[in-house]
Design a protein around this motif. Structure first.
Motif, PDB file in Angstrom:
ATOM      1  N   LEU A 199     -10.009 -16.610   9.697  1.00 19.89           N
ATOM      2  CA  LEU A 199     -11.181 -15.736   9.739  1.00 19.89           C
ATOM      3  C   LEU A 199     -11.064 -14.695  10.839  1.00 19.89           C
ATOM      4  CD1 LEU A 199     -14.037 -15.000   8.779  1.00 19.89           C
ATOM      5  CD2 LEU A 199     -14.922 -16.702  10.409  1.00 19.89           C
ATOM      6  N   HIS A 200     -10.657 -15.096  12.035  1.00 22.25           N
ATOM      7  CA  HIS A 200     -10.675 -14.198  13.179  1.00 22.25           C
ATOM      8  C   HIS A 200      -9.344 -13.484  13.436  1.00 22.25           C
ATOM      9  CE1 HIS A 200     -14.089 -16.978  14.052  1.00 22.25           C
ATOM     10  NE2 HIS A 200     -14.670 -15.835  14.439  1.00 22.25           N
ATOM     11  N   THR A 201      -8.298 -13.880  12.699  1.00 22.01           N
ATOM     12  CA  THR A 201      -7.004 -13.227  12.939  1.00 22.01           C
ATOM     13  C   THR A 201      -6.490 -12.487  11.703  1.00 22.01           C
ATOM     14  OG1 THR A 201      -5.708 -15.195  12.286  1.00 22.01           O
ATOM     15  CG2 THR A 201      -6.396 -15.016  14.608  1.00 22.01           C
ATOM     16  N   MET A 202      -7.358 -12.301  10.717  1.00 26.61           N
ATOM     17  CA  MET A 202      -6.943 -11.599   9.495  1.00 26.61           C
ATOM     18  C   MET A 202      -6.691 -10.128   9.808  1.00 26.61           C
ATOM     19  SD  MET A 202      -6.256 -12.029   6.286  1.00 26.61           S
ATOM     20  CE  MET A 202      -7.065 -13.584   5.889  1.00 26.61           C
ATOM     21  N   THR A 203      -5.592  -9.588   9.289  1.00 25.83           N
ATOM     22  CA  THR A 203      -5.233  -8.187   9.537  1.00 25.83           C
ATOM     23  C   THR A 203      -5.774  -7.291   8.430  1.00 25.83           C
ATOM     24  OG1 THR A 203      -3.147  -8.396   8.338  1.00 25.83           O
ATOM     25  CG2 THR A 203      -3.116  -8.891  10.703  1.00 25.83           C
ATOM     26  N   THR A 204      -5.729  -5.992   8.684  1.00 23.07           N
ATOM     27  CA  THR A 204      -6.200  -5.014   7.689  1.00 23.07           C
ATOM     28  C   THR A 204      -5.216  -4.848   6.542  1.00 23.07           C
ATOM     29  OG1 THR A 204      -5.124  -3.184   8.859  1.00 23.07           O
ATOM     30  CG2 THR A 204      -7.414  -3.690   9.457  1.00 23.07           C
ATOM     31  N   GLY A 205      -3.955  -5.179   6.779  1.00 22.91           N
ATOM     32  CA  GLY A 205      -2.914  -4.951   5.777  1.00 22.91           C
ATOM     33  C   GLY A 205      -2.090  -3.719   6.062  1.00 22.91           C
ATOM     34  N   PHE A 206      -2.537  -2.894   7.011  1.00 23.74           N
ATOM     35  CA  PHE A 206      -1.769  -1.728   7.440  1.00 23.74           C
ATOM     36  C   PHE A 206      -1.013  -2.082   8.718  1.00 23.74           C
ATOM     37  CE2 PHE A 206      -4.943   0.298   4.801  1.00 23.74           C
ATOM     38  CZ  PHE A 206      -4.212   1.272   4.132  1.00 23.74           C
ATOM     39  N   GLY A 207       0.261  -1.695   8.769  1.00 28.59           N
ATOM     40  CA  GLY A 207       1.047  -1.958   9.966  1.00 28.59           C
ATOM     41  C   GLY A 207       1.706  -0.687  10.476  1.00 28.59           C
ATOM     42  N   TYR A 208       1.937  -0.620  11.809  1.00 28.44           N
ATOM     43  CA  TYR A 208       2.551   0.551  12.429  1.00 28.44           C
ATOM     44  C   TYR A 208       3.676   0.104  13.357  1.00 28.44           C
ATOM     45  CZ  TYR A 208      -1.724   2.786  10.769  1.00 28.44           C
ATOM     46  OH  TYR A 208      -2.739   3.233   9.973  1.00 28.44           O
ATOM     47  N   TYR A 209       4.783   0.829  13.277  1.00 26.24           N
ATOM     48  CA  TYR A 209       5.891   0.593  14.208  1.00 26.24           C
ATOM     49  C   TYR A 209       5.986   1.805  15.128  1.00 26.24           C
ATOM     50  CZ  TYR A 209      10.518  -0.375  16.086  1.00 26.24           C
ATOM     51  OH  TYR A 209      11.569  -0.642  16.939  1.00 26.24           O
TER      52      TYR A 209
END
Length: 636
Positions: A199-209
């Protein structure tokens, strides 16, 4: 500065699944969409003062998978996503993640590099502008292009991700302000960083390097430089896990030709696909090589390269200029469509349903910033049609302008159109010829038959038949003082009508003898047209029938001698060979004849000159398109 992968937390908000709407738009046409969208963006980034062509390069590399920037971390994120979603019920998501996990664990992978030159690069890579770098990497559905730029919805930037097995793309730019920036972007799927606290560590699905502090780009990513250094102003796109088929080079080449034929021909765009060069110099050879695969582009190339192409221009309500180039050629199997392009030369949409009787292709250039801004408001997200209702400022005016533009295009083409004498044409309508019902069509029995007989000139058409359109005609002339000539059974000229027994073939003969006008065949199968009391009958010369406006036609022909008075019939011929007289609403004489008038028997005239091109213009009661013939009758 910490350079690594970062997938922001969604703050207990929305969870992102695998079916990204922006990416799904291009599913099934991945490589074609990539070629189109990238070249479009590059043309849109042409400097205003530049006279140099935009150059776009496509080059594929085979690398070791561990050469992907941040490889171990990215692979770990993918595994976390698989572990989380494998316990869910989404079969599509599980199947995708299983395939992506297997792909990234392979020892080798492909990278596609797409680089452009003579462009502006991407502005403000380290700021929070809503244009340039941020519009590409962070803003979703907020395109800021205006004027004659091709993009309008910000959807095209999703195309590269469709071509990656794990939705991984890196960008790099050197802009006109000499700013250098590079960053990786993953349009992936939500997953928890900690599986014990989803619940509290779910990501948006977008990642950046890049720089994890603000998810900003960095000046250098070594792995990108190892593939190719950027030394001039422009932008690079690196698609990691490039998943195209082995035919990708041909696919890209065909897509570029189909969508940018105008830009290439005008030397605004040069594209390199590995060893293949697509430029104005090599265009003739390329079109010949790929003409069966890029049939539409081949037709438009003919418009651009044929000296017989006609050009029309129109100032459109002070917004800009419409420039229409049209090629009419019965020898070429042209596509009967008009390609609409912006100033950049990018394909926008096509206008069809103009005429099935004319072999033509056309190009319509929308010239001027205001004109393009006006019509871009009507575009659908797929850029394949105009919908006036989308122009929210004034939908009624938009519909009026939209219809006016299309009608102008039709009128210009129909004015050039000529019915070919030996072109096979598919026409909506000529599978059968039916009589038009009149106001008394509710009658029954003999009365109804009589009504149909009286309205034989009003013809409706049902779809659909393929027939040979052969405009032709006959001159029925009188000779002598009330006498007429005909042929006997041996074909000799004689007095009076021709009375004979018609042979039907084989041993069958008609027993009834009657006077007919016809053509004798020694084989016994004479063609009898109709009863006729005599006179001369010969083919008209140099017959041409053209549609010059939406409801107006022009006919030209020659007779072999002067005719003091007579009338002209316009007839249409069905596939069964039977002709039906068409009702003429109005007619005017243009040359070689006088006193043109409509009458109950057709178009009457005086003083028709022989061996000189006679020309008339006429309109029909029924404005449909027909295969027409002209018959000229001389009066005593």
């Amino acid at each position: 500065m910490n350079i690594a992968w970062n997938f922001p937390n969604n703050g207990c908000g929305q969870t992102r699944g695998i079916s990204d709407a922006g990416i799904e738009t291009f599913t099934g046409i991945e490589i074609q969409s990539l070629a189109r969208e990238i070249c479009q963006n590059s043309l849109d980034a042409t400097p205003d003062s530049s006279s140099s062509e935009v150059v776009v390069e496509f080059e594929r590399y085979r690398i070791q998978s561990n050469a992907i920037p941040g490889y171990e971390i990215y692979k770990n994120k993918l595994h976390k996503a698989y572990n989380y979603w494998s316990n869910r019920k989404s079969e599509k998501t599980i199947a995708y993640l299983k395939k992506a996990k297997k792909a990234i664990e392979n020892q080798n992978t492909f990278v596609l590099r797409i680089s452009d030159y003579n462009t502006t690069g991407l502005i403000d890579p380290y700021g929070d502008s809503d244009d340039g770098w941020n519009a590409l990497t962070k803003i979703d559905g907020g395109a800021t292009k205006t004027g004659d730029k091709a993009g309008a919805f910000g959807i095209g930037k999703n195309a590269p991700f469709c071509n990656s097995e794990y939705r991984l793309v890196f960008y790099r730019t050197l802009n006109a302000e000499n700013e250098i920036a590079a960053q990786g972007v993953s349009r992936f799927i939500s997953f928890p960083e900690d599986e014990t606290d989803t619940l509290h560590t779910m990501t948006t699905g977008f990642g950046y390097y890049g720089d994890t502090n603000g998810n900003l780009p960095v000046e250098t990513i070594v792995e990108l430089n190892n593939l190719q250094n950027r030394t001039g102003v422009g932008t690079d796109v690196f698609v990691y896990g490039f998943n195209a088929a082995t035919t990708w080079e041909d696919d890209v080449t065909c897509e570029v030709l189909e969508n940018f034929i105008m830009a290439i021909y005008k030397n605004k765009l040069v594209v390199s696909v590995n060893s293949t060069k697509i430029n104005v110099t090599d265009l003739p050879a390329l079109m010949e090589c790929y003409k069966t695969k890029v049939r539409q582009a081949y037709c438009y190339y003919k418009v651009l390269s044929n000296p017989e192409t006609k050009v029309f221009t129109k100032d459109f309500h002070g917004l800009g200029t419409l420039k229409l180039s049209v090629l009419v050629d019965a020898q070429e199997k042209l596509n009967r469509k008009v390609l609409v392009t912006r100033t950049s030369g990018m394909k926008l949409l096509t206008i069809g349903n103009i005429s099935r009787l004319i072999s033509f292709s056309g190009l319509l250039e929308m010239q001027g910033k205001e004109l393009n801004e006006y019509f871009r408001e009507m575009e659908t997200p797929s850029h394949d049609k105009w919908v006036p209702g989308r122009y929210t400022k004034n939908p009624a005016q938009a519909k009026e302008y939209h219809d006016e533009l299309k009608q102008w295009v039709r009128d210009m083409i129909l004015g050039l159109g000529e019915y070919s004498s030996d072109e096979e044409i598919e026409v909506e309508g000529l599978s059968s010829v039916l009589q038009k019902e009149s106001s008394s069509s509710t009658q029954h029995g003999d009365n109804k038959k009589e009504d149909l007989h009286n309205t034989i000139g009003d013809i409706l058409i049902q779809p659909r038949a393929t027939y040979q359109s052969k405009p032709k005609g006959l001159f029925h002339g009188n000779e002598g003082e009330g006498q007429s000539k005909s042929r006997d059974t041996q074909g000799n000229i004689g007095q009076g009508g021709f009375t004979a027994t018609r042979t039907l073939g084989g041993n069958r003969q008609r027993t009834k003898k009657d006077t007919h006008r016809g053509t004798i065949s020694q084989g016994g199968r004479d063609t009898v047209h109709e009863k006729y009391s005599g006179g001369t009958h010969e083919a008209l010369k140099s017959i041409r029938i053209m549609k010059i406006a939406n409801d107006k036609f022009r006919a030209s022909f020659e007779v072999s001698r002067d005719v003091q008075s007579g009338h002209i019939e316009i007839v249409t011929v069905g596939e069964n060979g039977k002709s039906n007289k068409l009702q003429v609403k109005s007619a005017t004489g243009i040359s070689a004849c006088e006193n043109i008038k409509c009458s109950s028997i057709g178009i009457s005239f005086l003083n028709l000159k022989g061996n000189e091109k006679a020309m008339i213009e006429f309109s029909l009661v029924d404005s449909r398109d027909y295969a027409m013939e002209v018959n000229v009758y001389e009066h005593n």
